[in-house]
Design a protein around this motif. Structure first.
Motif, PDB file in Angstrom:
ATOM      1  N   ASP A  17       1.729 -23.980  72.038  1.00  0.00           N
ATOM      2  CA  ASP A  17       1.542 -23.260  73.294  1.00  0.00           C
ATOM      3  C   ASP A  17       2.602 -23.677  74.319  1.00  0.00           C
ATOM      4  OD1 ASP A  17      -0.527 -21.656  72.435  1.00  0.00           O
ATOM      5  OD2 ASP A  17      -2.089 -23.050  73.107  1.00  0.00           O
ATOM      6  N   ARG A  20       5.307 -21.227  73.618  1.00  0.00           N
ATOM      7  CA  ARG A  20       4.902 -19.915  74.141  1.00  0.00           C
ATOM      8  C   ARG A  20       5.055 -19.870  75.668  1.00  0.00           C
ATOM      9  NH1 ARG A  20       1.066 -20.841  70.003  1.00  0.00           N
ATOM     10  NH2 ARG A  20       1.115 -19.189  68.413  1.00  0.00           N
ATOM     11  N   ALA A  21       4.632 -20.933  76.341  1.00  0.00           N
ATOM     12  CA  ALA A  21       4.731 -20.979  77.805  1.00  0.00           C
ATOM     13  C   ALA A  21       6.193 -21.003  78.251  1.00  0.00           C
ATOM     14  CB  ALA A  21       3.983 -22.200  78.342  1.00  0.00           C
ATOM     15  N   ARG A  22       7.030 -21.722  77.530  1.00  0.00           N
ATOM     16  CA  ARG A  22       8.457 -21.775  77.875  1.00  0.00           C
ATOM     17  C   ARG A  22       9.080 -20.386  77.784  1.00  0.00           C
ATOM     18  NH1 ARG A  22      12.903 -25.274  77.857  1.00  0.00           N
ATOM     19  NH2 ARG A  22      14.828 -24.276  77.158  1.00  0.00           N
ATOM     20  N   ALA A  24       7.516 -17.493  77.888  1.00  0.00           N
ATOM     21  CA  ALA A  24       6.938 -16.646  78.932  1.00  0.00           C
ATOM     22  C   ALA A  24       7.612 -16.896  80.280  1.00  0.00           C
ATOM     23  CB  ALA A  24       5.434 -16.898  79.031  1.00  0.00           C
ATOM     24  N   ARG A  25       8.029 -18.130  80.506  1.00  0.00           N
ATOM     25  CA  ARG A  25       8.646 -18.517  81.775  1.00  0.00           C
ATOM     26  C   ARG A  25      10.119 -18.122  81.856  1.00  0.00           C
ATOM     27  NH1 ARG A  25       7.934 -23.475  81.111  1.00  0.00           N
ATOM     28  NH2 ARG A  25      10.060 -24.204  80.871  1.00  0.00           N
ATOM     29  N   ILE A  26      10.872 -18.266  80.751  1.00  0.00           N
ATOM     30  CA  ILE A  26      12.325 -18.072  80.839  1.00  0.00           C
ATOM     31  C   ILE A  26      12.872 -16.945  79.962  1.00  0.00           C
ATOM     32  CG2 ILE A  26      12.703 -20.496  81.441  1.00  0.00           C
ATOM     33  CD1 ILE A  26      13.805 -20.823  78.535  1.00  0.00           C
ATOM     34  N   HIS A  28      12.848 -13.785  80.025  1.00  0.00           N
ATOM     35  CA  HIS A  28      13.472 -12.655  80.720  1.00  0.00           C
ATOM     36  C   HIS A  28      14.902 -12.936  81.187  1.00  0.00           C
ATOM     37  CE1 HIS A  28      12.220 -15.166  84.074  1.00  0.00           C
ATOM     38  NE2 HIS A  28      13.113 -14.515  84.804  1.00  0.00           N
ATOM     39  N   ASP A  83      16.365 -30.116  77.113  1.00  0.00           N
ATOM     40  CA  ASP A  83      14.924 -30.235  76.882  1.00  0.00           C
ATOM     41  C   ASP A  83      14.567 -30.710  75.482  1.00  0.00           C
ATOM     42  OD1 ASP A  83      14.515 -29.380  79.470  1.00  0.00           O
ATOM     43  OD2 ASP A  83      13.926 -27.337  78.909  1.00  0.00           O
ATOM     44  N   HIS A 179       9.192 -12.799  72.343  1.00  0.00           N
ATOM     45  CA  HIS A 179       9.849 -11.936  73.340  1.00  0.00           C
ATOM     46  C   HIS A 179      11.135 -11.426  72.703  1.00  0.00           C
ATOM     47  CE1 HIS A 179      11.088 -10.457  77.299  1.00  0.00           C
ATOM     48  NE2 HIS A 179      12.273 -11.026  77.104  1.00  0.00           N
TER      49      HIS A 179
END
Length: 194
Positions: A17, A20-22, A24-26, A28, A83, A179
């Motif tokens: 997750d 997934r969160a990374r 969702a955050r970047i 785009h 990271d 994505h």
């Protein structure tokens, strides 16, 4: 056309997750990147779709070397390296690209199959077969797109396809698509690349 991929294999107990969160955050941030046909933000989760590992493994098709180099040397790739550590980046020369009947639909899964190009084979024949495989995959139900590329340093073919369905009609490693950034997908050259 140029294909590129790096793989970050993560510990077996890693919380996917976080990936997934990374995304969702970047994710785009490359939606309007010059020279990028598409980037698929891919993930494999241990025990899902037959994966033995947890892995983050984006796959790119580039229209221009300038776009790819700007990504690698202009700072965007540095954030990932900071990271997770700097991964080895695989690159392949494009052989073919085709849009499937589901082009423009959201891709749910990707399939990647790598295969060696055997010593002593007729290269023109092997590359023509790879082009034919791209056409075959793109013609299957649920196919968004398919591509083939070759690494001439390792003599390795890669077949890559995107799918709208949970059971893609392709053999290889299956990835979840988190994505897709596709600013210049429409500019990717169709068919054989020579």
């Amino acid at each position: 056309m140029h294909a590129m991929q790096y793989e970050l294999t993560l510990p077996s107990d890693y919380d996917m997750d976080v990936v997934r969160a990374r995304v969702a955050r970047i994710g785009h941030l490359l939606d309007d990147w010059d020279g990028l046909g598409f980037k698929t933000y891919l993930m494999r989760e241990r025990g899902v779709n037959g994966s033995p590992v947890n892995q983050y493994a984006p796959f790119y098709l580039w229209n221009t070397m300038e776009g790819m180099n700007t990504f690698l040397w202009g700072g965007a790739f540095q954030g990932l390296s900071d990271d997770f550590g700097r991964p080895s980046v695989r690159q392949w020369t494009g052989l073919s690209y085709e849009e499937g009947g589901a082009a423009g639909s959201p891709a749910r899964l990707a399939v990647r199959r790598r295969q060696p190009v055997a010593e002593g084979v007729e290269l023109a024949e092997v590359m023509a077969e790879a082009v034919g495989e791209t056409e075959r995959l793109a013609g299957k139900d649920g196919a968004v797109s398919a591509a083939a590329a070759v690494d001439t340093a390792r003599w390795e073919l890669v077949h890559f396809s995107l799918w709208t369905q949970e059971s893609p009609e392709a053999d290889g490693e299956v990835f979840e698509v988190l994505h897709v950034s596709e600013p210049e997908r429409g500019l990717l050259p169709r068919g054989r690349q020579w």
